[in-house]
Design an enzyme around this catalytic site. Sequence first.
Site, short mmCIF file in Angstrom:
data_model
loop_
_atom_site.label_atom_id
_atom_site.label_comp_id
_atom_site.label_asym_id
_atom_site.label_seq_id
_atom_site.Cartn_x
_atom_site.Cartn_y
_atom_site.Cartn_z
N ASP A 260 54.40 75.46 47.16
CA ASP A 260 55.80 76.22 47.89
C ASP A 260 55.99 75.81 49.06
O ASP A 260 55.36 75.07 49.87
CB ASP A 260 55.15 77.78 47.61
CG ASP A 260 56.52 78.69 47.20
OD1 ASP A 260 57.29 78.87 48.34
OD2 ASP A 260 56.47 79.12 46.26
N HIS A 314 62.06 77.07 47.93
CA HIS A 314 60.53 77.06 47.88
C HIS A 314 60.00 75.83 48.03
O HIS A 314 58.87 75.20 47.58
CB HIS A 314 59.98 77.59 46.40
CG HIS A 314 60.23 79.11 46.25
ND1 HIS A 314 59.73 80.14 46.89
CD2 HIS A 314 61.62 79.54 45.57
CE1 HIS A 314 60.21 81.27 46.46
NE2 HIS A 314 61.37 81.10 45.71
N GLU A 385 65.66 81.79 43.69
CA GLU A 385 65.83 82.25 44.99
C GLU A 385 66.14 81.34 46.26
O GLU A 385 65.83 81.08 47.27
CB GLU A 385 64.43 82.79 45.41
CG GLU A 385 63.95 84.09 44.77
CD GLU A 385 62.60 84.62 45.20
OE1 GLU A 385 62.26 85.84 45.12
OE2 GLU A 385 61.75 83.89 45.63
#
Length: 617
Positions: A260, A314, A385
């Site tokens: 990540d 990420h 995201e």
Amino acid sequence: MGEIKAAAVVAVLGMMMVLGGTGSQAFTLPSPWGYQCTNNTCVKKLADGTLPLATLNECKLTCGKMGVLWPQPTVASLGREVAYFLPSNVVLQPSCRGEACSLMQEAFAVFRDNLERYHPLYSNGKAPWMQPWQPDAMAHSLVVKITVTSSEVKMSLDTQEDYQLEVKTAGGVTTATINANTFFGARHALETLTQLIEYQETRGLLMVVTTASVRDSPAFPYRGLLLDTSRNFISVAALKRTLDGMAACKLNTLHWHITDTHSFPLYLEKLPNMVYYGAYSSEQVYFPADVREIIHYARVRGIRVLPEFDAPAHVGNGWQWGEMQGLGKLAVCVNKEPWQSYCVEPPCGQLNLANPNIYSVLGQVYNEFVDVFGPIDLFHYGGDEVNLNCWNTTDEITSWMTKNGYGLHADAYYQQWSIFQEKSRKLLTTANKGVEVPGILWTSHLTEAGRVDRFLNNSQYIIQVWTTGQDPLIAELLQKGYRLIFSNYDAWYLDCGFGAWVGEGNNWCSPYIGWQKVYDNSPHQMALNLTKSTYANLILGGEAALWTEQVDDHNLDAKLWPRGAALAERLWSNPATGWEEAEFRLIHHRQRLVKRGVPSERIQPQWCHQNEGLCYL
């Protein structure tokens, strides 16, 4: 009063001396209590000789329709009598082919070790099975006959995990006969057999039900746990403990969110800079040998390891080396402040869509993922995201977007994101020697209402739903023919309900989710509520997620277990009843997990385990 206390002490000391000493191990007086099975409940009674009573473990094993089996099987008939034996008298008689046989031998060794662990004084792989025993118990054998018809040894969505188990006792031999199409079904049957065995407290040996008939198969083909090892590093030993817990519950997928923005702990032989710049320390790295060890450990326990390489968001730490190697800036917004403007949590980072070199690097990443995790049957691309403001405030990206006439509006970025995803899919397929496997993506802006079929092909992608179980998007995805994996955060995010790690108060998805809510969260029911249909052919199963902002080796197990076990019964059995019917068995299964070396959260006083049905509202 003083004389009464003194007399009691003298009496107890006298008993201890008779038993051979004054140490704690010598104090082994039999319990004054026994148990009677009444209306499928173990009722505690005073052992005054007027009733035939069982020990607690024997009653748990033989009382109730399912005894203490977890997850509950499809169909089961259990006897009410037990036979006593020693683990040294357990014999395997396998019938199998190829690699399935070697896996079966390893799985049987795990089975044997789990039996040893039933002893309360088990330590370092051994248990002190001490004489004297009754001659019939010393001579009694447990013969395990296993027939596996297929040589399949790799898990897929089509793998048959069903099995049949028959237990019969004649004279001094109890025979457990297992028939399964695959090694995975046979391994599950061994787990069930383990749970038909317990430690007999007063005799100091093992007991097995003398008769049983089980026909079993899972309700869903995908039954997973997600573990994040980027936010905090999780050791190989802790990952193995997690796999032990999963095996005890017949979960079949460890979804490994391995990287990540926070860290890049996976060593890539062709891209060593990733871990050099991205690992928290040189000790907090997974080398290829570590990964392969974990994958094999998982397979022996009936579990696939599903890798996730999350992109284009990420990504961050680990990607800073591009400019120094003449490849330009591979990632943008890395560690950029104020973080709230560029990502959902610190640190930030996204891939640089304007830099074509990201694809050559991604190709190498996928090559190594496929090599170390392969053969793969699924691949998780992450894909959620994305922060458009990150891209839209990066000069290199806005200039590229403008120069190519794409525009700077949201849909323009979504279109480029979808192009990135298609290129990633092709790179992964190339890395996999041209063999295309289903990709998994989180729900995101690309899957929002009215968008998903513009960007993602339902034959190529499975969508993992992490929004709430009432999200109308679930209905749209199902009606458009997308296969789904449920991880709705309002029931299956196990990191919820703790103190905030940025700022104060509680974390974003509070409150805490108890095992009861985990258990009752039904994918079919959610679909039925939203669409009037269960869409059983499209719902592959579910997964509980443990994001590790506030988790490491020291609190991992208590956050996963026994709530992960509640998830497991929902996905294996899909019970028509709620958590209340499962409570007695779960409390006992938690005890079983602890015996197996999987520290699990205590969810009731021990008194409740010994007094079924009396801890209620």
